[in-house]
Design a protein around this motif. Structure first.
Motif, PDB file in Angstrom:
ATOM      1  N   THR A 218      12.182  23.482 -18.003  1.00  0.00           N
ATOM      2  CA  THR A 218      10.831  23.082 -18.390  1.00  0.00           C
ATOM      3  C   THR A 218       9.837  23.627 -17.378  1.00  0.00           C
ATOM      4  N   CYS A 219       8.811  24.303 -17.872  1.00  0.00           N
ATOM      5  CA  CYS A 219       7.755  24.864 -17.030  1.00  0.00           C
ATOM      6  C   CYS A 219       6.486  24.027 -17.158  1.00  0.00           C
ATOM      7  N   LEU A 220       5.890  23.696 -16.016  1.00  0.00           N
ATOM      8  CA  LEU A 220       4.588  23.026 -15.972  1.00  0.00           C
ATOM      9  C   LEU A 220       3.566  24.047 -15.493  1.00  0.00           C
ATOM     10  N   LEU A 221       2.535  24.276 -16.291  1.00  0.00           N
ATOM     11  CA  LEU A 221       1.551  25.311 -15.997  1.00  0.00           C
ATOM     12  C   LEU A 221       0.453  24.820 -15.050  1.00  0.00           C
ATOM     13  N   GLY A 222      -0.282  25.801 -14.499  1.00  0.00           N
ATOM     14  CA  GLY A 222      -1.473  25.511 -13.710  1.00  0.00           C
ATOM     15  C   GLY A 222      -1.263  25.401 -12.217  1.00  0.00           C
ATOM     16  N   CYS A 223      -0.015  25.379 -11.763  1.00  0.00           N
ATOM     17  CA  CYS A 223       0.268  25.181 -10.339  1.00  0.00           C
ATOM     18  C   CYS A 223       1.476  25.995  -9.928  1.00  0.00           C
ATOM     19  N   GLU A 224       1.326  26.727  -8.819  1.00  0.00           N
ATOM     20  CA  GLU A 224       2.420  27.494  -8.242  1.00  0.00           C
ATOM     21  C   GLU A 224       2.894  26.788  -6.973  1.00  0.00           C
ATOM     22  N   THR A 225       4.197  26.732  -6.746  1.00  0.00           N
ATOM     23  CA  THR A 225       4.719  26.095  -5.543  1.00  0.00           C
ATOM     24  C   THR A 225       5.525  27.095  -4.717  1.00  0.00           C
ATOM     25  N   ASP A 226       5.751  26.755  -3.451  1.00  0.00           N
ATOM     26  CA  ASP A 226       6.459  27.687  -2.576  1.00  0.00           C
ATOM     27  C   ASP A 226       7.909  27.878  -2.973  1.00  0.00           C
ATOM     28  N   THR A 227       8.529  26.863  -3.564  1.00  0.00           N
ATOM     29  CA  THR A 227       9.928  26.963  -3.980  1.00  0.00           C
ATOM     30  C   THR A 227      10.075  27.296  -5.457  1.00  0.00           C
ATOM     31  N   TYR A 228       8.962  27.458  -6.166  1.00  0.00           N
ATOM     32  CA  TYR A 228       8.928  27.740  -7.597  1.00  0.00           C
ATOM     33  C   TYR A 228       9.382  26.546  -8.437  1.00  0.00           C
ATOM     34  N   ASP A 229       9.546  25.367  -7.820  1.00  0.00           N
ATOM     35  CA  ASP A 229       9.888  24.162  -8.573  1.00  0.00           C
ATOM     36  C   ASP A 229       9.103  22.981  -8.014  1.00  0.00           C
ATOM     37  N   ASN A 230       9.290  21.792  -8.616  1.00  0.00           N
ATOM     38  CA  ASN A 230       8.457  20.648  -8.234  1.00  0.00           C
ATOM     39  C   ASN A 230       8.922  19.934  -6.970  1.00  0.00           C
ATOM     40  N   GLU A 231       9.936  20.502  -6.283  1.00  0.00           N
ATOM     41  CA  GLU A 231      10.346  19.932  -5.008  1.00  0.00           C
ATOM     42  C   GLU A 231       9.657  20.620  -3.832  1.00  0.00           C
TER      43      GLU A 231
ATOM     44  N   HIS B 253       8.261  31.517 -12.838  1.00  0.00           N
ATOM     45  CA  HIS B 253       7.159  31.932 -11.966  1.00  0.00           C
ATOM     46  C   HIS B 253       6.515  33.225 -12.460  1.00  0.00           C
ATOM     47  N   ASP B 254       7.350  34.225 -12.748  1.00  0.00           N
ATOM     48  CA  ASP B 254       6.830  35.528 -13.167  1.00  0.00           C
ATOM     49  C   ASP B 254       6.196  35.466 -14.552  1.00  0.00           C
ATOM     50  N   LEU B 255       6.771  34.675 -15.444  1.00  0.00           N
ATOM     51  CA  LEU B 255       6.202  34.513 -16.778  1.00  0.00           C
ATOM     52  C   LEU B 255       4.804  33.903 -16.688  1.00  0.00           C
ATOM     53  N   ALA B 256       4.634  32.882 -15.853  1.00  0.00           N
ATOM     54  CA  ALA B 256       3.314  32.247 -15.689  1.00  0.00           C
ATOM     55  C   ALA B 256       2.305  33.243 -15.130  1.00  0.00           C
ATOM     56  N   HIS B 257       2.735  34.082 -14.173  1.00  0.00           N
ATOM     57  CA  HIS B 257       1.849  35.117 -13.639  1.00  0.00           C
ATOM     58  C   HIS B 257       1.436  36.088 -14.734  1.00  0.00           C
ATOM     59  N   HIS B 258       2.398  36.483 -15.555  1.00  0.00           N
ATOM     60  CA  HIS B 258       2.114  37.414 -16.644  1.00  0.00           C
ATOM     61  C   HIS B 258       1.080  36.826 -17.610  1.00  0.00           C
ATOM     62  N   LEU B 259       1.066  35.523 -17.740  1.00  0.00           N
ATOM     63  CA  LEU B 259       0.126  34.831 -18.621  1.00  0.00           C
ATOM     64  C   LEU B 259      -1.206  34.557 -17.927  1.00  0.00           C
ATOM     65  N   ASN B 260      -1.414  35.151 -16.721  1.00  0.00           N
ATOM     66  CA  ASN B 260      -2.631  34.944 -15.931  1.00  0.00           C
ATOM     67  C   ASN B 260      -2.842  33.474 -15.599  1.00  0.00           C
ATOM     68  N   SER B 261      -1.749  32.832 -15.270  1.00  0.00           N
ATOM     69  CA  SER B 261      -1.794  31.432 -14.884  1.00  0.00           C
ATOM     70  C   SER B 261      -0.839  31.251 -13.700  1.00  0.00           C
ATOM     71  N   ALA B 262      -0.363  30.063 -13.524  1.00  0.00           N
ATOM     72  CA  ALA B 262       0.646  29.742 -12.523  1.00  0.00           C
ATOM     73  C   ALA B 262       1.539  28.680 -13.139  1.00  0.00           C
ATOM     74  N   GLY B 263       2.770  28.593 -12.656  1.00  0.00           N
ATOM     75  CA  GLY B 263       3.682  27.606 -13.217  1.00  0.00           C
ATOM     76  C   GLY B 263       4.871  27.388 -12.306  1.00  0.00           C
ATOM     77  N   HIS B 264       5.535  26.289 -12.517  1.00  0.00           N
ATOM     78  CA  HIS B 264       6.749  26.006 -11.743  1.00  0.00           C
ATOM     79  C   HIS B 264       7.712  25.176 -12.581  1.00  0.00           C
ATOM     80  N   VAL B 265       8.967  25.157 -12.159  1.00  0.00           N
ATOM     81  CA  VAL B 265      10.031  24.447 -12.858  1.00  0.00           C
ATOM     82  C   VAL B 265       9.990  22.960 -12.541  1.00  0.00           C
ATOM     83  N   VAL B 266      10.077  22.135 -13.595  1.00  0.00           N
ATOM     84  CA  VAL B 266      10.143  20.682 -13.379  1.00  0.00           C
ATOM     85  C   VAL B 266      11.473  20.091 -13.845  1.00  0.00           C
ATOM     86  N   THR B 267      12.194  20.781 -14.716  1.00  0.00           N
ATOM     87  CA  THR B 267      13.568  20.394 -15.056  1.00  0.00           C
ATOM     88  C   THR B 267      14.401  21.653 -15.189  1.00  0.00           C
TER      89      THR B 267
END
Length: 335
Positions: A107-120, A262-276
């Motif tokens: 599951t990807c949550l958009l709008g925010c990029e994190t250093d580990t690419y996930d919600n931890e 992470h790369d998909l969110a960048h391609h969409l001109n946004s940011a995203g990270h893994v939550v599950t």
């Protein structure tokens, strides 16, 4: 339950478990090792309950320490799903599960990029997300399917010149060279659910401070000039939440699922990270609904009950619940 014909004990083999989200793979392995070391499935009957005298120590080792056990591909604490366990001679066959085809749901949550690419991890930057739609995500997926070149995250344990990548990022040490991309194969990639705002996920509370951002930029700009960790947030309406979506993918060994998100969110001109993140298949081992040739995995709750149940209740053949579950799924290894 029908009786299973069992070869001469003790056995060596492979079986799969369903790791829960939360604990590390190593802690899960330790819990199973404690059970295996007290079971006649894996230990000679006349040695059960006796201290291990095979090595001289200042203190006696318990018998379970002598049971050889390993796992075929670590899952992060965040992740749940298939974890292949090898016992005895089965440990020699675990390497095949590092390079095998694996299936994940994430599951990807958009709008925010994190250093580990996930919600931890910590927030690195915020980015617009209102423009991202289900149709745009689906249209982008072919670019991440097939043989692709993937750059591992800088906040990973991969080493460069003997130093973990995350150390460069945290200390602001310039990278001696670009992080080497790796060729991986994404056999299939599909959007299986567009949750939109119908979720309870939130961006991490902790964010990189100014010094941490500067250190990370220093490390990255040494090899890539076009790097900016500047926030570009949108102002949502009151109570509005950024969207999430669920991807299903079948990938080769060595693929970073977090990097795809992470790369998909960048391609969409946004940011995203893994939550599950769920590994639903690893080679022939599957979480549920096995088809011909597949092997189902033992639910983690079975081992939890065994660890908590000191009475050790057994069936008519003298097997505890966890032993019977493992025997029903064990791929016996003779060599």
């Amino acid at each position: 339950m029908p009786k299973v014909s069992i070869p001469t004990l003790p056995l060596s083999g492979l079986f799969g478990i369903v790791k829960p989200s939360g604990p590390t793979s190593m802690s899960v392995l330790t819990d199973i090792k404690k059970l295996a070391g007290k079971s006649r499935i894996f230990v000679e009957a006349d040695k059960l309950g006796k201290p291990d005298q095979s090595k001289k120590h200042s203190r006696k080792r318990s018998r379970f320490d002598s049971v050889k056990i390993g796992q075929g591909g670590t899952l992060d604490p965040l992740a749940d799903g298939v974890l292949v366990i090898g016992v005895g001679r089965g440990t020699k066959h675990l390497n095949q599960f590092l390079d095998c085809t694996k299936e994940y749901y994430t599951t990807c949550l958009l709008g925010c990029e994190t250093d580990t690419y996930d919600n931890e991890g910590k927030r690195v930057r915020l980015a617009p997300w209102h423009h991202v739609t289900r149709e745009k995500v689906e249209a982008a997926l072919p670019k991440f399917t097939g043989e692709i070149s993937q750059t591992p995250p800088i906040f990973s344990a991969l080493k460069m010149d003997g130093r973990p990548l995350y150390e460069y990022a945290r200390k602001g040490i310039p990278l001696p060279r670009p992080i080497e991309p790796r060729k991986v194969t994404v056999h299939s990639l599909e959007l299986v659910e567009w949750k939109g705002a119908d979720h309870t996920y939130e961006w991490p509370q902790d964010a990189l401070d100014a010094d941490e951002k500067k250190a990370m930029e220093t490390a990255l700009k040494s090899v890539e000039s076009e790097i900016s960790l500047k926030d570009d947030p949108e102002t949502p309406d009151k109570g509005e939440k950024p969207p999430t979506f669920v991807l299903k993918m079948e990938v080769s060994g060595g693929t970073y699922v977090r990097s795809i998100v992470h790369d998909l969110a960048h391609h969409l001109n946004s940011a995203g990270h893994v939550v599950t993140l769920t590994r639903s298949r690893q080679g022939k081992f599957v979480m549920d609904k096995p088809t011909e040739g597949d092997v189902s995995c033992v639910p983690w709750e079975v081992f939890q009950r065994a660890s908590e149940n000191s009475s050790g209740e057994t069936d008519e053949d003298g097997w505890t619940e966890w032993e019977r579950e493992v025997l029903d799924r064990l791929e016996i290894i003779d060599k």
